[in-house]
Structures are given as structure tokens and as C-alpha cells.
Design a protein around this motif. Structure first.
Motif, mmCIF file in Angstrom:
data_model
loop_
_atom_site.group_PDB
_atom_site.id
_atom_site.type_symbol
_atom_site.label_atom_id
_atom_site.label_comp_id
_atom_site.label_asym_id
_atom_site.label_seq_id
_atom_site.Cartn_x
_atom_site.Cartn_y
_atom_site.Cartn_z
ATOM 1 N N ASP A 1 19.070 -16.531 -40.145
ATOM 2 C CA ASP A 1 18.185 -16.806 -39.002
ATOM 3 C C ASP A 1 17.304 -15.609 -38.666
ATOM 4 O O ASP A 1 16.122 -15.761 -38.355
ATOM 5 N N LEU A 2 17.879 -14.410 -38.735
ATOM 6 C CA LEU A 2 17.092 -13.206 -38.490
ATOM 7 C C LEU A 2 16.019 -13.027 -39.554
ATOM 8 O O LEU A 2 14.879 -12.667 -39.249
ATOM 9 N N SER A 3 16.390 -13.285 -40.805
ATOM 10 C CA SER A 3 15.419 -13.116 -41.890
ATOM 11 C C SER A 3 14.212 -14.014 -41.675
ATOM 12 O O SER A 3 13.070 -13.604 -41.899
ATOM 13 N N SER A 4 14.460 -15.239 -41.217
ATOM 14 C CA SER A 4 13.371 -16.187 -40.984
ATOM 15 C C SER A 4 12.536 -15.775 -39.776
ATOM 16 O O SER A 4 11.303 -15.764 -39.826
ATOM 17 N N ALA A 5 13.209 -15.427 -38.670
ATOM 18 C CA ALA A 5 12.490 -15.065 -37.448
ATOM 19 C C ALA A 5 11.612 -13.834 -37.667
ATOM 20 O O ALA A 5 10.447 -13.794 -37.242
ATOM 21 N N ILE A 6 12.154 -12.825 -38.334
ATOM 22 C CA ILE A 6 11.377 -11.607 -38.592
ATOM 23 C C ILE A 6 10.221 -11.899 -39.539
ATOM 24 O O ILE A 6 9.092 -11.449 -39.333
ATOM 25 N N TRP A 7 10.490 -12.683 -40.566
ATOM 26 C CA TRP A 7 9.476 -12.982 -41.581
ATOM 27 C C TRP A 7 8.290 -13.738 -40.989
ATOM 28 O O TRP A 7 7.137 -13.443 -41.268
ATOM 29 N N TYR A 8 8.588 -14.731 -40.159
ATOM 30 C CA TYR A 8 7.532 -15.584 -39.624
ATOM 31 C C TYR A 8 6.899 -15.058 -38.340
ATOM 32 O O TYR A 8 5.717 -15.289 -38.084
ATOM 33 N N GLU A 9 7.682 -14.381 -37.526
ATOM 34 C CA GLU A 9 7.203 -14.033 -36.190
ATOM 35 C C GLU A 9 6.813 -12.570 -36.024
ATOM 36 O O GLU A 9 6.038 -12.236 -35.119
ATOM 37 N N GLN A 10 7.333 -11.683 -36.870
ATOM 38 C CA GLN A 10 7.062 -10.265 -36.672
ATOM 39 C C GLN A 10 6.360 -9.601 -37.855
ATOM 40 O O GLN A 10 5.756 -8.545 -37.695
ATOM 41 N N ASP B 1 13.230 -3.028 -42.888
ATOM 42 C CA ASP B 1 13.503 -2.100 -41.786
ATOM 43 C C ASP B 1 13.944 -2.846 -40.533
ATOM 44 O O ASP B 1 14.895 -2.437 -39.846
ATOM 45 N N MET B 2 13.269 -3.937 -40.229
ATOM 46 C CA MET B 2 13.597 -4.693 -39.020
ATOM 47 C C MET B 2 14.928 -5.419 -39.175
ATOM 48 O O MET B 2 15.679 -5.562 -38.202
ATOM 49 N N MET B 3 15.238 -5.863 -40.386
ATOM 50 C CA MET B 3 16.549 -6.468 -40.623
ATOM 51 C C MET B 3 17.657 -5.442 -40.381
ATOM 52 O O MET B 3 18.696 -5.752 -39.783
ATOM 53 N N MET B 4 17.431 -4.216 -40.819
ATOM 54 C CA MET B 4 18.456 -3.182 -40.685
ATOM 55 C C MET B 4 18.694 -2.780 -39.232
ATOM 56 O O MET B 4 19.734 -2.182 -38.917
#
Length: 282
Positions: A45-54, A29-32
Motif C-alpha cells: 500500500d505504501l509503495s502504491s501511495a508513494i508512487w502515485y501521489e508523491q 528513499d520515501m519507502m525507507m
């Protein structure tokens, strides 16, 4: 499929593709929210940031449930004899039985299946990794497994976007190379833990086994940048020399080092049964 082709998909179809790369509803959802993506690098980069930080523990655990459960003798034999894991097709019945038991022990202890980026790993490496990771705490293993999931997500991005350009991807930010200086050969099959300080204690955040060249090229997921700080690598030199029927003064070698920025850090080890040295490599 190119990135442009992917960006032209309707949102529901695009989300389904992303969910197939990482089975976390929150992550997808956040990727979309950033769809369409401006570049392959932004996607990773987004996939990593969302996965680790959010994302949080519940999101990581959800993604683990969307991996096929492979742990019994029949499924292990089928997988290891297939094209995906052709390198472990020579696994003996003894190794298959040991893998099945270790998988069952793992799920019983941690509450989720063993998650590992298995590309290029032999049956023996898989078993050694399983047995090593069974020694971890639940919190350690959760963070190692979610790192492995991120590696898998990047591989799935590449399989989804076969005509896209992923040349920007580099090796792990932290790498190592072990050389057995007593024989002048790479230190093969050495278990290595990478640790960070958390709540006043060292916690394992990544784990691997050196390959035939004495290296672990994927200790961290590609594009994963650690916060500047103090980290530690623990090399299981005791088991390495024990397999050679050699006594060693060092049952383990611990190297504590600092990172200062987003640069690549290479932490090599020159070791023999009664001495070792290290330096910052390149």
C-alpha cells in the motif's frame, strides 16, 4: 526471505533491495522512511501511495532507465526463448522483427523504453500492445508505463520475499469480460483502453488486451484504488471483427461508468457485429 528477515536487514541493504524492485531514488528513499514495515500489506500500500501521489515524472522516468533495454532482434529472441517468457518462445522471425521495429519507434516517440508487465503475455499480444500504445500521447503513455512499473514492483516484492504472505492481494479494482454473443465464445485479443477525464478531455490511464477467456485481470495494479469518479472503457470491436472478415456496425464500443468507493467494479461487454449490451457485473 520473510518480511521479518527483511526488516532485520541494515537500512542500506534494505534500500538496495527496494531500489531493485523500483529504480526510483525518491521512491526508495520515501519507502525507507517507513522501514521496518509492519506487514506485507503496508509494504504494498505504501509503495502504491508513494508512487502515485508523491513521485513525479522525473521519478517515473528514472525507474524506466533501470529496466534492461530489450528491443533489438538478438535480445528479443533471447528473452522470448528464455524461461521468463516461455509462452512467446514460438514467436516467428516476422514477429521478432516487428517487435524490434515497434520498440525502436516507441523509444523514439516517447523518450523511454517500452515498459509492460509481460508475465503471461504472448509475442503477438506484446506486439499488439506496442502498436496500440504507440498511438498514445506522451502524457498518456507516461501514466500507463508508471502503472505497469507498479505491477512489476509487486511481482518483484513477491520474488524478494518468497516466504512472505501476499494472500491479501486481489485482482484489479476494474475488470472486464468480453463475450461474443454471436458465437457464444469469449472475445479474445480485443484491445481495451481505460480512460479518465483530465482537463476536459478523456485520457488513457490503462491499456490491455483480452486473453483467451476474454478477460483482462490486471488492467490496474493490485491494491491500486481509483478516486471515485467517471471513467470510460473503449473496446476496439472494429479490429476484432475485421480479423474475422466480418462487417460490424460498431467500430468501437465505449462504456462510461461511475465508481463510488473502493469496491471492485466489473464492466462486462456482450457484443456481436450489430448489437451490444453491458451491465455492472461481479
Amino acid at each position: 526471505m520473510t518480511l521479518a528477515t527483511f526488516n532485520a536487514l541494515d537500512k542500506e541493504t534494505a534500500k538496495q533491495h527496494l531500489f531493485a524492485c523500483c529504480g526510483s531514488t525518491r521512491w526508495a528513499d520515501m519507502m525507507m522512511q517507513h522501514f521496518p514495515f509492519s506487514s506485507e500489506k503496508q509494504l504494498v500500500d505504501l509503495s502504491s501511495a508513494i508512487w502515485y501521489e508523491q513521485c513525479q515524472e522525473a521519478d517515473w522516468r528514472e525507474s524506466f532507465t533501470h529496466h534492461p533495454k530489450i528491443g533489438d532482434v538478438k535480445s528479443l529472441t533471447e528473452k522470448f526463448a528464455g524461461k521468463e517468457q516461455a509462452g512467446v518462445a514460438v514467436a516467428t522471425e516476422e514477429i521478432i522483427q516487428a517487435l524490434a521495429k515497434a520498440n525502436a519507434d516507441y523509444e523514439k516517440k516517447f523518450g523511454f523504453i517500452f515498459i509492460v508487465c509481460a508475465t503471461g503475455k504472448s509475442a503477438n499480444e506484446m506486439l499488439q500492445l506496442l502498436l496500440d500504445r504507440l498511438q498514445n500521447t506522451v502524457d498518456e503513455e507516461l501514466h500507463i508505463a508508471m502503472g505497469e512499473q507498479q505491477k512489476i514492483s509487486i511481482i518483484r516484492f513477491k520474488k524478494l520475499l518468497t516466504a512472505a504472505n501476499f494472500d491479501f492481494l486481489k485482482v484489479s479494482q476494474i475488470t472486464t469480460h468480453v463475450l461474443d454473443s454471436a458465437i457464444g465464445l469469449p472475445g479474445k485479443d480485443i484491445s481495451i483502453r481505460m480512460q479518465a477525464m483530465k482537463n476536459g478531455a478523456w485520457q488513457t490511464i490503462a491499456q490491455g488486451i483480452t486473453n483467451a477467456d476474454g478477460r483482462i485481470p490486471d488492467l490496474l495494479p493490485q491494491e491500486r484504488i481509483l478516486k471515485p469518479g467517471t471513467y470510460k472503457m473503449v473496446f476496439d470491436t472494429g479490429s476484432y471483427f475485421r480479423k474475422q472478415n466480418l462487417k460490424t456496425f460498431y467500430p468501437a464500443v465505449e462504456i462510461i461508468f461511475n465508481t463510488f468507493d473502493e469496491a471492485h467494479y466489473h464492466v462486462p461487454l456482450l457484443v456481436n457485429p450489430f448489437g451490444y449490451s453491458t451491465y455492472r457485473g461481479s
